[in-house]
Design a protein around this motif. Sequence first.
Motif, PDB file in Angstrom:
ATOM      1  N   ARG A  59       6.005  -1.123   6.080  1.00 48.22           N
ATOM      2  CA  ARG A  59       5.296  -0.127   5.263  1.00 48.22           C
ATOM      3  C   ARG A  59       5.627  -0.332   3.792  1.00 48.22           C
ATOM      4  N   ARG A 107      -1.291  -3.018  -0.952  1.00 51.26           N
ATOM      5  CA  ARG A 107      -1.635  -3.596   0.350  1.00 51.26           C
ATOM      6  C   ARG A 107      -0.480  -4.476   0.816  1.00 51.26           C
ATOM      7  N   ASP A 149      -0.221   4.185  -0.021  1.00 49.91           N
ATOM      8  CA  ASP A 149       0.586   3.661   1.076  1.00 49.91           C
ATOM      9  C   ASP A 149      -0.233   2.710   1.920  1.00 49.91           C
ATOM     10  N   ASP A 150       0.463   1.775   2.536  1.00 49.90           N
ATOM     11  CA  ASP A 150      -0.186   0.855   3.467  1.00 49.90           C
ATOM     12  C   ASP A 150       0.852   0.405   4.478  1.00 49.90           C
ATOM     13  N   ASN A 151       0.410  -0.006   5.656  1.00 47.44           N
ATOM     14  CA  ASN A 151       1.337  -0.498   6.674  1.00 47.44           C
ATOM     15  C   ASN A 151       0.633  -1.538   7.529  1.00 47.44           C
ATOM     16  N   GLU A 152       1.421  -2.388   8.147  1.00 46.41           N
ATOM     17  CA  GLU A 152       0.885  -3.385   9.076  1.00 46.41           C
ATOM     18  C   GLU A 152       1.963  -3.739  10.086  1.00 46.41           C
ATOM     19  N   ARG A 180      -5.320  -0.039  14.828  1.00 46.66           N
ATOM     20  CA  ARG A 180      -4.844   0.141  13.457  1.00 46.66           C
ATOM     21  C   ARG A 180      -3.427  -0.409  13.287  1.00 46.66           C
ATOM     22  N   THR A 226     -10.110  -0.863   5.519  1.00 48.04           N
ATOM     23  CA  THR A 226      -9.625   0.451   5.118  1.00 48.04           C
ATOM     24  C   THR A 226     -10.743   1.215   4.426  1.00 48.04           C
ATOM     25  N   PRO A 278      -6.411  -0.295  -0.607  1.00 49.56           N
ATOM     26  CA  PRO A 278      -5.210   0.282   0.012  1.00 49.56           C
ATOM     27  C   PRO A 278      -5.560   1.454   0.909  1.00 49.56           C
ATOM     28  N   THR A 279      -4.547   1.888   1.632  1.00 58.36           N
ATOM     29  CA  THR A 279      -4.735   3.060   2.489  1.00 58.36           C
ATOM     30  C   THR A 279      -4.528   4.312   1.637  1.00 58.36           C
TER      31      THR A 279
END
Length: 457
Positions: A230, A132, A243-246, A347, A383, A112-113
Motif C-alpha cells: 500500500r 499509484r 491511496d493505492d494498493n496492489e 481488486r 481505477t 490513483p485510487t
Amino acid sequence: MLLATALALGVAALPGWAAAAPTLARSAAAPVDPAGEPGDETPPVVEPTATEPAPTEAPSTEPPPPETTAPVPMPTEPAATTPAGPADPSPVSTPPTTTAPPVSVPPPTSGPTVHPPAPGPGAPAPSPLGVRVSTEDVTLTEAYWNAESTTTTLRVTVTNTGTVAELIRLSYTLPAGLTDAGTVGCAPAGGGEHRCGEWTTTAGSRFSTLVQVRVDGAAWRQMPLSGTVRVSATSPGLTGSADDNEGFAVLFPPGPPVPGISLDAEEVTFDISGGPSELGIRLGNTGKVDAAGRIEVVLPDGVTVPTPPAGCVALSARRTRCDAGTVPAGDAVTLRLPVNASAEAQREAPLAGAVVGRIDPRGGRARQLQMSFRITAAAAMSTPIATPAPAGSQGVLAAAGAGSDSDDGFTSVQRTAMALIVVSVLLVALALVLATTSLRRRLGGPADPAHAPAPPE
C-alpha cells in the motif's frame, strides 16, 4: 413521427423490466485437508511486534522497470487514455540513499485510487493528489528446495500521478512463512505488516524500491500465499490523501523434487468484464509404469470453481479434487477447470493458487508434487473498478433506473415512455376522427353554386 419515437423509447425500456441479479452459491464446508499438503494450518513464522516509532528514513530507490503498454481487453468500448505527462524527475529522499537517478519515463495512464466527491453544481475541483503502486511477484527457483530459508526481493514501483509535490509512505503485509530480511527504512508493525519512511517526490516522478524478504523452508506447506503493498500520498497545505494498493503472489516451483512425476499449471487471467476464466493443469508420469492420477486445486479467498466438471468434487469452498484417471508411463493428462472470482478478489490481484499433483503407480510408491500459480485480473489495473454498462439507450435506461425507489415496479423512465405511447395513440386517434369528419362534410354538403348546372328554361 411522435408515435415512432414513443414506441422506440418503450421498446428500449422493456429489457430493463426483466433484468435479474445473478446469485452466487458457495460450496459447503468439507473434511479437513490432508496433512503435508498446501493449505494446511501449520504454525506461521511470527515476527516481533514493533515497540518503537515508525521509521522516518525512506527505503532506497533505484530506476524503475520499463512500462508495458499491453492493451486491456474491453467487452464494450475501448478505454480512453490520458495524455502523457512530463518526464519523471528523480525522487528525493531524506537523507538520500541512492546515487542512481530513475529512468525518465512518462507517468502511467491509470489514475490513483482517489474518491472525489460526486459531480454536481458547486462541486469542488478534483484533488491534485495522486499515487499509484505496482508490484512484482516473489518468485522462487528450484534452489528453494535445498535451503532452510531463501532470501529474495520484492520489487515495488511507485508513481506520483498527481500535479503537486507529495510525501509518499509505503507499507506492506507479508503472508505466513515470509519475514522481512532487513529492508532499510522499514519496521514491523505487527501481524506481518511493515511501515516505511516517506519519500519526497515531485509530480510525475516514478521509481522502484526493493523489499528484502526471507521465505521459510516450510512455507510451501501453506501455499497459496499472497501479500499486499500500500502507498499513501499527502502534500503540505492540502487536506486528505491519495491511496493505492496492489497484491503480490508468492510463486513456488514444482516440488519438493521427486522422480517419476511432473506438474505444470497455467496462469489464470480475468478480463475487464470480470467473467469466468479457466485454469489449465498438466500432470505427467515420467516413470516406467502406468499410474492412477489425482489433482487437487487450492484457491485463495474469493476465487472458486463454480461447477466442478465430471470426475471432480468440491472438498471445501477453496479446495477441489479431481480424478485424472490412468496416466500412462511417459505420458501426461491435461485438466481444465472453470474458475470464478469475486469483485473484491479481482481488486486484490495478483493472487496465488496452488495445485497438488499425485500419481499412484501399480506396485510402487505414490509420488506427489505441488506448485503455485498466478491469478491476475484486468480490473486490478483500472481505477475505479466498475461493471461495464450496456451500450446505447439500454445502458442509459438501466443507469437511470438503478436508483429508482418506485413502489409499482416501474422506473421513472419507463413510466415516461408509457405516457408518451398513450399520448401518441390518443393524438393519432384524434387525427383520424378529424380527418373522417372533414371527409364526410365534403361528401354530404351542398354543391358549389358556381359550378352547378343551369336550370332548364
